[in-house]
Design an enzyme around this catalytic site. Structure first.
Site, PDB file in Angstrom:
ATOM      1  N   LYS A   9      36.191  56.295  40.950  1.00 32.79           N
ATOM      2  CA  LYS A   9      37.457  57.043  40.863  1.00 32.79           C
ATOM      3  C   LYS A   9      37.915  57.188  39.411  1.00 32.79           C
ATOM      4  O   LYS A   9      38.361  58.251  39.010  1.00 32.79           O
ATOM      5  CB  LYS A   9      38.555  56.353  41.690  1.00 32.79           C
ATOM      6  CG  LYS A   9      38.203  56.212  43.172  1.00 32.79           C
ATOM      7  CD  LYS A   9      39.380  55.704  43.989  1.00 32.79           C
ATOM      8  CE  LYS A   9      39.790  54.289  43.686  1.00 32.79           C
ATOM      9  NZ  LYS A   9      38.838  53.258  44.138  1.00 32.79           N
TER      10      LYS A   9
ATOM     11  N   ARG B 164      47.178  53.278  49.356  1.00 34.50           N
ATOM     12  CA  ARG B 164      46.165  52.339  49.836  1.00 34.50           C
ATOM     13  C   ARG B 164      46.491  51.788  51.219  1.00 34.50           C
ATOM     14  O   ARG B 164      45.720  50.993  51.758  1.00 34.50           O
ATOM     15  CB  ARG B 164      46.108  51.173  48.869  1.00 34.50           C
ATOM     16  CG  ARG B 164      44.844  51.105  48.027  1.00 34.50           C
ATOM     17  CD  ARG B 164      45.020  49.933  47.092  1.00 34.50           C
ATOM     18  NE  ARG B 164      43.814  49.419  46.524  1.00 34.50           N
ATOM     19  CZ  ARG B 164      43.386  49.716  45.295  1.00 34.50           C
ATOM     20  NH1 ARG B 164      44.010  50.602  44.571  1.00 34.50           N
ATOM     21  NH2 ARG B 164      42.322  49.120  44.827  1.00 34.50           N
TER      22      ARG B 164
ATOM     23  N   ARG C  63      30.279  46.083  36.068  1.00 31.31           N
ATOM     24  CA  ARG C  63      31.498  46.415  35.322  1.00 31.31           C
ATOM     25  C   ARG C  63      32.175  45.134  34.813  1.00 31.31           C
ATOM     26  O   ARG C  63      32.742  45.108  33.730  1.00 31.31           O
ATOM     27  CB  ARG C  63      32.457  47.199  36.233  1.00 31.31           C
ATOM     28  CG  ARG C  63      33.735  47.643  35.544  1.00 31.31           C
ATOM     29  CD  ARG C  63      34.534  48.626  36.404  1.00 31.31           C
ATOM     30  NE  ARG C  63      35.390  47.963  37.360  1.00 31.31           N
ATOM     31  CZ  ARG C  63      36.142  48.607  38.256  1.00 31.31           C
ATOM     32  NH1 ARG C  63      36.119  49.920  38.352  1.00 31.31           N
ATOM     33  NH2 ARG C  63      36.912  47.944  39.083  1.00 31.31           N
TER      34      ARG C  63
ATOM     35  N   ARG D  81      38.089  42.448  33.453  1.00 34.01           N
ATOM     36  CA  ARG D  81      38.988  42.311  34.600  1.00 34.01           C
ATOM     37  C   ARG D  81      38.613  41.092  35.413  1.00 34.01           C
ATOM     38  O   ARG D  81      37.486  40.996  35.904  1.00 34.01           O
ATOM     39  CB  ARG D  81      38.900  43.577  35.473  1.00 34.01           C
ATOM     40  CG  ARG D  81      39.784  44.699  34.969  1.00 34.01           C
ATOM     41  CD  ARG D  81      39.641  45.928  35.810  1.00 34.01           C
ATOM     42  NE  ARG D  81      39.862  45.696  37.239  1.00 34.01           N
ATOM     43  CZ  ARG D  81      40.002  46.665  38.123  1.00 34.01           C
ATOM     44  NH1 ARG D  81      39.958  47.910  37.735  1.00 34.01           N
ATOM     45  NH2 ARG D  81      40.181  46.375  39.399  1.00 34.01           N
TER      46      ARG D  81
ATOM     47  N   ARG E 242      38.059  42.305  48.073  1.00 38.13           N
ATOM     48  CA  ARG E 242      38.659  43.621  47.813  1.00 38.13           C
ATOM     49  C   ARG E 242      38.049  44.688  48.720  1.00 38.13           C
ATOM     50  O   ARG E 242      38.760  45.570  49.215  1.00 38.13           O
ATOM     51  CB  ARG E 242      38.469  44.007  46.336  1.00 38.13           C
ATOM     52  CG  ARG E 242      39.466  43.316  45.439  1.00 38.13           C
ATOM     53  CD  ARG E 242      38.969  43.188  44.029  1.00 38.13           C
ATOM     54  NE  ARG E 242      38.761  44.471  43.374  1.00 38.13           N
ATOM     55  CZ  ARG E 242      37.892  44.660  42.371  1.00 38.13           C
ATOM     56  NH1 ARG E 242      37.138  43.662  41.934  1.00 38.13           N
ATOM     57  NH2 ARG E 242      37.785  45.831  41.816  1.00 38.13           N
TER      58      ARG E 242
HETATM   59  P1  ADP Z   1      39.796  48.801  42.251  1.00 35.88           P
HETATM   60  O1  ADP Z   1      39.979  50.007  43.094  1.00 35.88           O
HETATM   61  O2  ADP Z   1      38.683  48.942  41.268  1.00 35.88           O
HETATM   62  O3  ADP Z   1      39.732  47.535  43.026  1.00 35.88           O
HETATM   63  P2  ADP Z   1      42.466  49.027  41.046  1.00 35.88           P
HETATM   64  O4  ADP Z   1      42.530  48.965  39.580  1.00 35.88           O
HETATM   65  O5  ADP Z   1      42.812  50.300  41.737  1.00 35.88           O
HETATM   66  O6  ADP Z   1      41.023  48.545  41.360  1.00 35.88           O
HETATM   67  O7  ADP Z   1      43.378  47.861  41.678  1.00 35.88           O
HETATM   68  C1  ADP Z   1      43.249  46.510  41.332  1.00 35.88           C
HETATM   69  C2  ADP Z   1      44.175  45.652  42.229  1.00 35.88           C
HETATM   70  O8  ADP Z   1      45.538  46.087  42.057  1.00 35.88           O
HETATM   71  C3  ADP Z   1      43.916  45.753  43.720  1.00 35.88           C
HETATM   72  O9  ADP Z   1      42.916  44.872  44.165  1.00 35.88           O
HETATM   73  C4  ADP Z   1      45.307  45.409  44.278  1.00 35.88           C
HETATM   74  O10 ADP Z   1      45.537  44.021  44.243  1.00 35.88           O
HETATM   75  C5  ADP Z   1      46.257  46.035  43.294  1.00 35.88           C
HETATM   76  N1  ADP Z   1      46.631  47.424  43.681  1.00 35.88           N
HETATM   77  C6  ADP Z   1      46.314  48.577  43.001  1.00 35.88           C
HETATM   78  N2  ADP Z   1      46.810  49.657  43.627  1.00 35.88           N
HETATM   79  C7  ADP Z   1      47.464  49.198  44.728  1.00 35.88           C
HETATM   80  C8  ADP Z   1      48.172  49.817  45.791  1.00 35.88           C
HETATM   81  N3  ADP Z   1      48.332  51.150  45.864  1.00 35.88           N
HETATM   82  N4  ADP Z   1      48.710  49.030  46.760  1.00 35.88           N
HETATM   83  C9  ADP Z   1      48.582  47.703  46.712  1.00 35.88           C
HETATM   84  N5  ADP Z   1      47.916  47.045  45.751  1.00 35.88           N
HETATM   85  C10 ADP Z   1      47.357  47.773  44.756  1.00 35.88           C
END
Ligand code: ADP
Length: 193
Positions: free
Chosen positions: A14, A89, A128, A134, A146
């Site tokens: 993404k 999400r 990554r 991270r 996740r």
């Molecule tokens: P990835 O999709 O690579 O896991 P993101 O950077 O989108 O990573 O998100 C990292 C973390 O941030 C998620 O595992 C979650 O804990 C939190 N997070 C991000 N976006 C949301 C969301 N829309 N709702 C709830 N938690 C979120």
């Protein structure tokens, strides 16, 4: 406005494709993951709370991310459109987003889903993790958590937009440029008000 949701599990690509889309369509990029990481860096109260959950691979509460998105929409009233990355999400977040956009007389144009299988996701995220710094990319157990969160809470979001006739799935394995071409084709079919 062209309002896109880029959808898919962690590691689906993404972030990479968002950059391509923003460059071409001049959209405002709203990544809730990035917004949360900025809060953590700034040491805000919200960031401190979110960090505990993010470090365990668990989603942060809906209200928190909905509030952040609300603020950003307000900040960019005159944008050509938005790309939502990592949001919504949960179905609750989708409903809230629809309501927020409706209050501006706007709506989601299309959801583009990048499809990648779990084994490939695990390999990409571990890779990554070597450079991203991270914490949530560093170990297999956390990555699996996740992906599990995605499968149980986030996948239903696809059905939500499918029911609205706004869902397009694209194979997320292959050349980055080729995948971007497929995304462009999906965008070209969207009618923008
Ligand atoms: P990835 O999709 O690579 O896991 P993101 O950077 O989108 O990573 O998100 C990292 C973390 O941030 C998620 O595992 C979650 O804990 C939190 N997070 C991000 N976006 C949301 C969301 N829309 N709702 C709830 N938690 C979120």
């Amino acid at each position: 406005m062209l309002n896109l949701i880029l959808f898919g599990p962690p590691g689906a690509g993404k972030g990479t494709q968002s950059e391509n889309i923003i460059a071409k369509y001049k959209l405002i990029h709203l990544s809730t993951g990035d917004l949360l990481r900025s809060e953590i860096q700034a040491g805000s109260e919200l960031g401190l709370k979110a960090k505990t959950l993010m470090d365990q691979g668990i989603l942060v509460p809906d209200e928190v991310v909905i509030g952040m998105i609300d603020n950003k929409l307000k900040e960019h009233r005159n944008a050509a459109g938005f790309i939502f990355d990592g949001f919504p999400r949960t179905v609750k977040q989708s409903e809230a987003l629809d309501q927020l956009l409706a209050s501006y007389n706007e709506s989601i144009s299309v959801m583009i889903a990048l499809v990648v299988d779990d084994n490939e996701l695990l390999a990409r995220l571990l890779n990554r993790g070597k450079t991203s710094g991270r914490p949530d990319d560093q170990n297999e157990e956390l990555i699996s958590k996740r992906i599990q969160e995605y499968n149980s809470k986030t996948k239903p979001v696809a059905d939500y937009y499918q029911e609205q006739g706004k869902f397009v799935a694209i194979d997320g394995i292959g050349e980055i440029d080729f995948i971007f071409e497929e995304i462009n084709k999906a965008i070209s079919k969207v009618t923008v008000k």
